[in-house]
Design a protein around this motif. Structure first.
Motif, PDB file in Angstrom:
ATOM      1  N   SER A   1       0.843  -1.202   0.000  1.00 14.39           N
ATOM      2  CA  SER A   1       0.000   0.000   0.000  1.00 14.39           C
ATOM      3  C   SER A   1       0.875   1.248   0.000  1.00 14.39           C
ATOM      4  O   SER A   1       2.046   1.210   0.424  1.00 14.39           O
ATOM      5  N   PRO A   2       0.336   2.383  -0.442  1.00 16.68           N
ATOM      6  CA  PRO A   2       1.083   3.634  -0.366  1.00 16.68           C
ATOM      7  C   PRO A   2       1.545   3.959   1.049  1.00 16.68           C
ATOM      8  O   PRO A   2       2.620   4.527   1.245  1.00 16.68           O
ATOM      9  N   THR A   3       0.749   3.580   2.044  1.00 13.50           N
ATOM     10  CA  THR A   3       1.115   3.861   3.439  1.00 13.50           C
ATOM     11  C   THR A   3       2.358   3.077   3.847  1.00 13.50           C
ATOM     12  O   THR A   3       3.277   3.614   4.470  1.00 13.50           O
ATOM     13  N   VAL A   4       2.401   1.796   3.489  1.00 14.47           N
ATOM     14  CA  VAL A   4       3.564   0.970   3.826  1.00 14.47           C
ATOM     15  C   VAL A   4       4.796   1.449   3.066  1.00 14.47           C
ATOM     16  O   VAL A   4       5.892   1.554   3.631  1.00 14.47           O
ATOM     17  N   LEU A   5       4.637   1.762   1.787  1.00 13.26           N
ATOM     18  CA  LEU A   5       5.766   2.253   0.995  1.00 13.26           C
ATOM     19  C   LEU A   5       6.326   3.548   1.576  1.00 13.26           C
ATOM     20  O   LEU A   5       7.548   3.717   1.689  1.00 13.26           O
ATOM     21  N   ALA A   6       5.448   4.457   1.961  1.00  9.74           N
ATOM     22  CA  ALA A   6       5.901   5.719   2.549  1.00  9.74           C
ATOM     23  C   ALA A   6       6.606   5.474   3.879  1.00  9.74           C
ATOM     24  O   ALA A   6       7.619   6.119   4.191  1.00  9.74           O
ATOM     25  N   GLY A   7       6.078   4.530   4.659  1.00  8.94           N
ATOM     26  CA  GLY A   7       6.715   4.215   5.934  1.00  8.94           C
ATOM     27  C   GLY A   7       8.111   3.640   5.763  1.00  8.94           C
ATOM     28  O   GLY A   7       9.033   3.992   6.509  1.00  8.94           O
ATOM     29  N   LEU A   8       8.282   2.778   4.778  1.00  4.14           N
ATOM     30  CA  LEU A   8       9.604   2.210   4.510  1.00  4.14           C
ATOM     31  C   LEU A   8      10.581   3.263   4.012  1.00  4.14           C
ATOM     32  O   LEU A   8      11.745   3.300   4.424  1.00  4.14           O
ATOM     33  N   ASP A   9      10.119   4.122   3.129  1.00  2.00           N
ATOM     34  CA  ASP A   9      10.986   5.188   2.623  1.00  2.00           C
ATOM     35  C   ASP A   9      11.450   6.096   3.757  1.00  2.00           C
ATOM     36  O   ASP A   9      12.616   6.502   3.808  1.00  2.00           O
ATOM     37  N   ALA A  10      10.560   6.422   4.643  1.00  2.00           N
ATOM     38  CA  ALA A  10      10.914   7.307   5.756  1.00  2.00           C
ATOM     39  C   ALA A  10      11.876   6.618   6.725  1.00  2.00           C
ATOM     40  O   ALA A  10      12.809   7.237   7.247  1.00  2.00           O
ATOM     41  N   LEU A  11      11.660   5.335   6.963  1.00  2.00           N
ATOM     42  CA  LEU A  11      12.482   4.599   7.925  1.00  2.00           C
ATOM     43  C   LEU A  11      13.907   4.396   7.412  1.00  2.00           C
ATOM     44  O   LEU A  11      14.870   4.529   8.175  1.00  2.00           O
ATOM     45  N   PHE A  12      14.033   4.101   6.119  1.00  2.00           N
ATOM     46  CA  PHE A  12      15.339   3.738   5.567  1.00  2.00           C
ATOM     47  C   PHE A  12      15.948   4.859   4.732  1.00  2.00           C
ATOM     48  O   PHE A  12      16.543   4.595   3.686  1.00  2.00           O
ATOM     49  N   GLN A  13      15.829   6.075   5.191  1.00  2.00           N
ATOM     50  CA  GLN A  13      16.568   7.151   4.540  1.00  2.00           C
ATOM     51  C   GLN A  13      18.066   6.878   4.648  1.00  2.00           C
ATOM     52  O   GLN A  13      18.535   6.362   5.671  1.00  2.00           O
ATOM     53  N   PRO A  14      18.856   7.197   3.615  1.00  2.00           N
ATOM     54  CA  PRO A  14      20.295   6.872   3.649  1.00  2.00           C
ATOM     55  C   PRO A  14      21.010   7.360   4.895  1.00  2.00           C
ATOM     56  O   PRO A  14      21.906   6.684   5.407  1.00  2.00           O
ATOM     57  N   GLN A  15      20.624   8.529   5.407  1.00  2.00           N
ATOM     58  CA  GLN A  15      21.315   9.056   6.586  1.00  2.00           C
ATOM     59  C   GLN A  15      21.018   8.252   7.848  1.00  2.00           C
ATOM     60  O   GLN A  15      21.723   8.392   8.859  1.00  2.00           O
ATOM     61  N   ALA A  16      20.009   7.380   7.776  1.00  2.00           N
ATOM     62  CA  ALA A  16      19.686   6.543   8.937  1.00  2.00           C
ATOM     63  C   ALA A  16      20.514   5.267   8.987  1.00  2.00           C
ATOM     64  O   ALA A  16      20.501   4.562   9.992  1.00  2.00           O
ATOM     65  N   ILE A  17      21.244   4.983   7.909  1.00  2.00           N
ATOM     66  CA  ILE A  17      22.028   3.753   7.831  1.00  2.00           C
ATOM     67  C   ILE A  17      23.432   4.015   8.365  1.00  2.00           C
ATOM     68  O   ILE A  17      24.110   4.953   7.948  1.00  2.00           O
ATOM     69  N   ALA A  18      23.879   3.181   9.270  1.00  2.00           N
ATOM     70  CA  ALA A  18      25.216   3.325   9.853  1.00  2.00           C
ATOM     71  C   ALA A  18      26.229   2.516   9.045  1.00  2.00           C
ATOM     72  O   ALA A  18      26.027   1.333   8.803  1.00  2.00           O
ATOM     73  N   GLY A  19      27.313   3.178   8.618  1.00  2.00           N
ATOM     74  CA  GLY A  19      28.400   2.482   7.942  1.00  2.00           C
ATOM     75  C   GLY A  19      28.270   2.436   6.437  1.00  2.00           C
ATOM     76  O   GLY A  19      27.166   2.413   5.886  1.00  2.00           O
TER      77      GLY A  19
END
Length: 340
Positions: free
Chosen positions: A299-317
């Motif tokens: 769903s658009p809601t799940v896709l938006a949630g994943l995009d927000a969660l996994f922004q590149p700056q949130a990834i360590a290393g």
């Protein structure tokens, strides 16, 4: 599972990468395990199988070729050259990147022999050799097409400029690069360029090299022969920070009614009709889970949630150490070097 186009080929949206059988992740698989996975993939409708001269210094090609040979008329078989094992004066095999016409021809001939086939459907330049103009490497590969040894050409881990130059020399059917929720360099330009040029984007490691399914919790147990043990993201302290992303991802998976692995595959395929997911595994149950991900609608809601969660700056290393970064022509590395 829907299909995607790679040049003139129509392939399953989820393919099977055959590196894991004997290269990269420690102990690999027994021949019996690899055979079980390949047969399960065929039964599940997978039609894209990907290997390389490098994987096990030819062992992967020798393993998968005989098993897939009876099914050649209904699958697309891909391999790669330009990065292979070369035996030194001391008798030791070492990985060498060589994009010269002579090396590419020899790599292709060797792959054809190991695979037991007269033609490779999709042949990639595994890594661009900066000592050789990309036009020269692709031109040599184009001659393999003219001779009927190869049907279509691909590139691996190159940036937009290199991709465009190569495509002007000879049509490129596919670009294979790492792409997942955890690694989103593709969104800096190559994903859009592939869409514009009619090139398939084959996303390897769509499960983040085992991170996204959530089953790898303790990276201190990785074998020394496992390539992840030298990757910055899998350093224990860094990995612990990344693990914090999985709990909110699990909430989104529950909303979508699927597992973390299925969610990760589905997200990749939602990034464009020209995107193919290429996971690798040594287990039948994991293969079937990956295939199920190819049929899930988010769903658009799940896709938006994943995009927000996994922004590149949130990834360590970083995904690669410095040496490996120097061997890939990615936009991120080019930007760091030039400041553009």
């Amino acid at each position: 599972m829907h299909t995607c186009s790679i040049g003139l080929f129509s392939v399953s949206a989820v393919g099977l990468g055959c590196m894991n059988f004997c290269h990269g992740y420690g102990s690999g698989a027994t021949p019996q395990q690899a055979q079980a996975v390949l047969h399960a993939a065929l039964e599940a409708g997978v039609t894209l199988f990907d290997t390389a001269a490098l994987y096990g210094f030819g062992a992967s090609e020798s393993l998968v070729g005989p098993i897939l040979q009876p099914h050649r008329d209904r699958i697309v078989l891909a391999s790669k050259g330009g990065m292979a094992g070369v035996r030194g004066a001391d008798g030791v095999l070492r990985r060498v990147i060589d994009g010269s016409p002579q090396a590419l021809r020899q790599n292709c001939e060797d792959s054809l022999r190991r695979l037991g086939t007269d033609v490779i459907d999709l042949y990639y330049l595994h890594r661009w050799d900066p000592r050789v103009p990309i036009e020269e490497s692709v031109g040599a590969m184009a001659r393999l097409v003219q001779e009927g040894k190869v049907r279509a050409l691909g590139l691996s881990e190159v940036g937009v400029d290199t991709l465009r130059r190569a495509h002007r020399e000879h049509p490129i059917a596919a670009l294979q690069s790492e792409y997942s929720l955890w690694t989103r360099n593709a969104e800096l330009g190559t994903l859009a360029a592939c869409r514009e040029l009619g090139i398939a984007y084959v996303a390897f490691s769509p499960l983040g090299r085992g991170f996204l399914p959530g089953q790898l919790q303790d990276v201190t147990q990785l074998l020394a022969s496992d390539m992840r043990s030298s990757m910055p993201r899998f350093a224990p302290e860094t990995y612990a920070r990344n693990l914090q992303l999985l709990a909110p991802m699990q909430v989104l998976a529950a909303q979508a009614g699927c597992s973390l692995a299925e969610l990760a595959i589905a997200w990749v395929l939602h990034q464009g009709e020209h995107v193919v997911a290429l996971p690798g595994t040594t287990r039948v149950d994991h293969l079937l889970e990956d295939v199920r991900g190819g049929s899930i609608q988010l769903s658009p809601t799940v896709l938006a949630g994943l995009d927000a969660l996994f922004q590149p700056q949130a990834i360590a290393g970083d995904r690669y150490g410095l040496q490996a970064q120097r061997e890939v022509d990615t936009e991120k590395y080019a930007f760091e070097q030039t400041g553009r």
